[in-house]
Write a protein that holds these residues in place. Structure first.
Motif, PDB file in Angstrom:
ATOM      1  N   GLU A 167      10.562  19.814  62.193  1.00  0.00           N
ATOM      2  CA  GLU A 167       9.813  19.824  62.782  1.00  0.00           C
ATOM      3  C   GLU A 167       8.479  20.689  61.295  1.00  0.00           C
ATOM      4  N   LYS A 168       8.940  21.603  60.978  1.00  0.00           N
ATOM      5  CA  LYS A 168       7.739  21.300  59.898  1.00  0.00           C
ATOM      6  C   LYS A 168       7.125  20.249  58.990  1.00  0.00           C
ATOM      7  N   GLU A 169       7.910  19.206  58.865  1.00  0.00           N
ATOM      8  CA  GLU A 169       7.692  17.909  58.630  1.00  0.00           C
ATOM      9  C   GLU A 169       6.178  17.191  59.403  1.00  0.00           C
ATOM     10  N   LEU A 170       6.917  17.210  61.033  1.00  0.00           N
ATOM     11  CA  LEU A 170       6.178  16.529  61.614  1.00  0.00           C
ATOM     12  C   LEU A 170       4.801  17.667  62.478  1.00  0.00           C
ATOM     13  N   ALA A 171       4.724  18.924  61.843  1.00  0.00           N
ATOM     14  CA  ALA A 171       3.611  18.958  61.758  1.00  0.00           C
ATOM     15  C   ALA A 171       2.533  18.711  60.814  1.00  0.00           C
ATOM     16  N   GLU A 172       3.036  18.674  59.553  1.00  0.00           N
ATOM     17  CA  GLU A 172       2.474  18.766  58.385  1.00  0.00           C
ATOM     18  C   GLU A 172       1.666  17.157  58.283  1.00  0.00           C
ATOM     19  N   TYR A 173       2.199  16.415  58.798  1.00  0.00           N
ATOM     20  CA  TYR A 173       1.969  15.031  59.220  1.00  0.00           C
ATOM     21  C   TYR A 173       1.287  14.331  60.221  1.00  0.00           C
ATOM     22  N   HIS A 174       1.300  15.552  61.740  1.00  0.00           N
ATOM     23  CA  HIS A 174       0.936  15.316  62.603  1.00  0.00           C
ATOM     24  C   HIS A 174      -0.345  14.272  62.718  1.00  0.00           C
ATOM     25  N   GLU A 175      -1.421  14.055  61.641  1.00  0.00           N
ATOM     26  CA  GLU A 175      -2.324  13.255  62.556  1.00  0.00           C
ATOM     27  C   GLU A 175      -2.062  11.934  61.717  1.00  0.00           C
ATOM     28  N   THR A 190       3.658  11.366  70.587  1.00  0.00           N
ATOM     29  CA  THR A 190       3.595  11.778  69.645  1.00  0.00           C
ATOM     30  C   THR A 190       2.615  13.088  69.189  1.00  0.00           C
ATOM     31  N   LYS A 191       1.825  12.530  69.803  1.00  0.00           N
ATOM     32  CA  LYS A 191       0.501  13.662  70.489  1.00  0.00           C
ATOM     33  C   LYS A 191       0.670  14.915  70.780  1.00  0.00           C
ATOM     34  N   GLN A 192       2.061  14.945  71.605  1.00  0.00           N
ATOM     35  CA  GLN A 192       2.351  16.361  72.580  1.00  0.00           C
ATOM     36  C   GLN A 192       3.782  16.622  71.534  1.00  0.00           C
ATOM     37  N   LYS A 193       3.601  15.749  70.325  1.00  0.00           N
ATOM     38  CA  LYS A 193       4.049  16.749  69.836  1.00  0.00           C
ATOM     39  C   LYS A 193       6.063  16.711  69.745  1.00  0.00           C
ATOM     40  N   LYS A 194       6.370  15.146  70.989  1.00  0.00           N
ATOM     41  CA  LYS A 194       7.992  15.067  71.803  1.00  0.00           C
ATOM     42  C   LYS A 194       8.565  14.019  71.176  1.00  0.00           C
ATOM     43  N   GLU A 195       7.772  13.764  70.033  1.00  0.00           N
ATOM     44  CA  GLU A 195       8.834  12.070  69.573  1.00  0.00           C
ATOM     45  C   GLU A 195       9.771  12.383  68.177  1.00  0.00           C
ATOM     46  N   VAL A 223       9.917   6.495  60.656  1.00  0.00           N
ATOM     47  CA  VAL A 223       9.979   5.694  62.337  1.00  0.00           C
ATOM     48  C   VAL A 223      10.409   5.909  63.310  1.00  0.00           C
ATOM     49  N   PRO A 224       9.387   5.830  64.697  1.00  0.00           N
ATOM     50  CA  PRO A 224       9.670   6.680  65.562  1.00  0.00           C
ATOM     51  C   PRO A 224      10.847   6.129  66.363  1.00  0.00           C
TER      52      PRO A 224
END
Length: 499
Positions: A167-175, A190-195, A223-224
């Motif tokens: 979760e931390k990595e997803l937030a850091e590299y979200h853009e 991905t925009k909704q942080k659900k992927e 990879v999603p």
């Protein structure tokens, strides 16, 4: 791996783990619908099963390769592959289908794959074609799976070594992840942080990198979840490539086994002309209840494939055929639909050799005709030659007429011959570039199948082959399917008149 005796020693099933589905079917030797074929069969296998399992699988793989040669769409390829799997006993049911013999069908699939490994590991070209066809079959099956739980359990069993992104990595590299998302579904999730995302070495997903569908960071591809199929396919291909190379190194140990080397030789030639099934022995008794000598000209004009049409036309022109031409054409006539009886065959050949005296015909040709019907010599019941046999055996010389025109004719001669044979049935010069393209690439039976489609355009559409997407693999198959279609058209016409 094989024996002449019918016996099998199944291995004990592994202990079950995971969700209720696996526990329910923990008694299965093959717990998953899909297979990466990491472990070879270890039980005894009869020679008959050794060959039949491989032939069934080869017919499916051959049709997959034909689909590539004919530029069929992915949806068409999936439909045809699934139908061929069902026709040849390679349909794999989900583990929830408790009324099916799951272990039996998965065992046939497993054995057939490993036998074909032996047949196709012997050259780089054969390995390349085998991997491509097997990869496609696996992808079709993977995409056709509807049970998500069973699919996830299969993926977990592979131990592919991917790492879930935190979760931390997803937030850091979200853009960055949003920018890398190409599909609308992945972008919105991905925009909704659900992927969910997984990290794998970038070398394992070259196709996704080429299409710019993943985020790269420190040598890892993110990879999603909806793109993980690419990892699965790449891993399947990599493992199969390595396994085939290892098999090739071990294959010389089998060189002294005279039981299976001929089988493997025959299987390795299967991609060249497909694998014929029952047509080789169709109606070989030749009771003559349908075809007579007087009917042959009309049947040849409307229903013959190019190889037999060429032989028939040469026979009518020269009033003679050389030995291999007579053998190829005579066995074809013998098995044609309900067969040309020996009496009608003798009458046909005698009339065809009209510039010859009776004494010469009886002395030099009558015996050979009777021999092909099993009435002389060792009295063997010879089968009609398949496309594979015509392509690979008894290569014709410059003065011969037998063989396959698509392979043995010069390009200019082939085009002229096709227009001469089939222009009255709808073939035009505009059709020739497509046909010649498949010939140039060595897909001779695909070219023959395309000619069938063109000359039977009222009954089949492009891509349907001789029906159901099946390709031509035997001259007798061609003429039988053609006559069946003509009969159905006549029935429809009669119904319209009666109506």
């Amino acid at each position: 791996m094989y024996t002449n005796k019918e016996k099998a020693r199944p291995r004990p099933a592994k202990a079950a783990s995971g969700s209720g589905l696996v526990q329910t079917h923990s008694h299965l030797k093959y717990p998953h619908q899909l297979n990466f074929y990491d472990q070879p069969p270890v039980e005894d296998i009869t020679l008959e099963e050794f060959e039949t399992c491989a032939l069934s699988r080869l017919r499916v793989l051959g049709e997959i390769e034909s689909s590539f040669a004919r530029n069929r769409s992915w949806d068409e390829l999936v439909q045809i592959t699934n139908k061929q799997c069902e026709n040849h006993g390679l349909k794999l049911n989900a583990s929830t289908a408790i009324s099916q013999d799951l272990d039996g069908e998965r065992r046939r699939d497993h054995v057939g794959h490993f036998v074909l490994r032996l047949a196709f590991c012997r050259s780089e070209e054969l390995r390349r074609r085998f991997v491509k066809a097997e990869m496609t079959l696996f992808r079709v099956r993977y995409e056709s799976m509807t049970d998500i739980d069973e699919k996830n359990q299969f993926l977990q069993s592979l131990e592919l070594g991917w790492e879930a992104v935190t979760e931390k990595e997803l937030a850091e590299y979200h853009e960055h992840l949003v920018a890398a998302a190409t599909s609308k579904e992945v972008l919105e999730l991905t925009k909704q942080k659900k992927e969910r995302y997984y990290k794998v070495r970038w070398t394992r997903v070259p196709d996704l990198i080429e299409k710019r569908r993943v985020f790269l960071n420190a040598g890892m591809a993110w990879v999603p979840h909806r793109e993980i199929a690419s990892i699965i396919y790449q891993e399947f291909q990599t493992r199969l490539d390595k396994a085939l190379q290892m098999t090739a190194k071990a294959l010389p140990r089998l060189d002294e086994d005279t039981r299976i080397i001929p089988i493997l030789d025959n299987l390795s030639q299967g991609f060249l002309a497909g694998v014929s099934s029952e047509w080789g022995n169709a109606s070989s008794s030749g009771n003559g209840s349908e075809v007579t000598a007087d009917m042959v000209d009309d049947i040849a004009r409307k229903h013959y494939p190019a190889c037999m049409r060429n032989l028939h036309d040469c026979l009518r022109r020269d009033r003679h055929l050389k030995h291999f031409g007579r053998l190829q054409y005579g066995l074809f006539l013998k098995a044609c639909v309900l067969g040309l009886s020996i009496e009608e065959a003798l009458l046909f050949w005698r009339k065809s050799f009209s510039n010859m005296q009776d004494d010469k015909f009886n002395k030099e040709y009558r015996y050979n005709i009777r021999h092909s019907y099993g009435l002389e010599g060792k009295r063997a019941n010879y089968a009609a030659k398949s496309c594979q046999q015509i392509l690979l055996s008894d290569q014709p010389g410059s003065s011969d007429n037998h063989g396959c025109p698509y392979r043995h004719f010069a390009p200019e001669n082939l085009q002229s011959a096709l227009l001469s044979m089939y222009s009255s049935q709808g073939l035009t010069s505009g059709d020739l570039p497509e046909i010649m393209h498949t010939v140039k690439n060595g897909h001779y039976h695909v070219a023959c199948t395309r000619v069938f489609e063109i000359t039977h355009s009222k009954q089949v559409s492009k891509g349907e082959g001789i029906g159901g997407g099946e390709s031509v693999t035997h001259p007798n198959q061609y003429v039988t399917k053609s006559r069946e279609m003509e009969a159905r058209m006549q029935v429809k016409d009669e119904d319209v008149v009666m109506g």
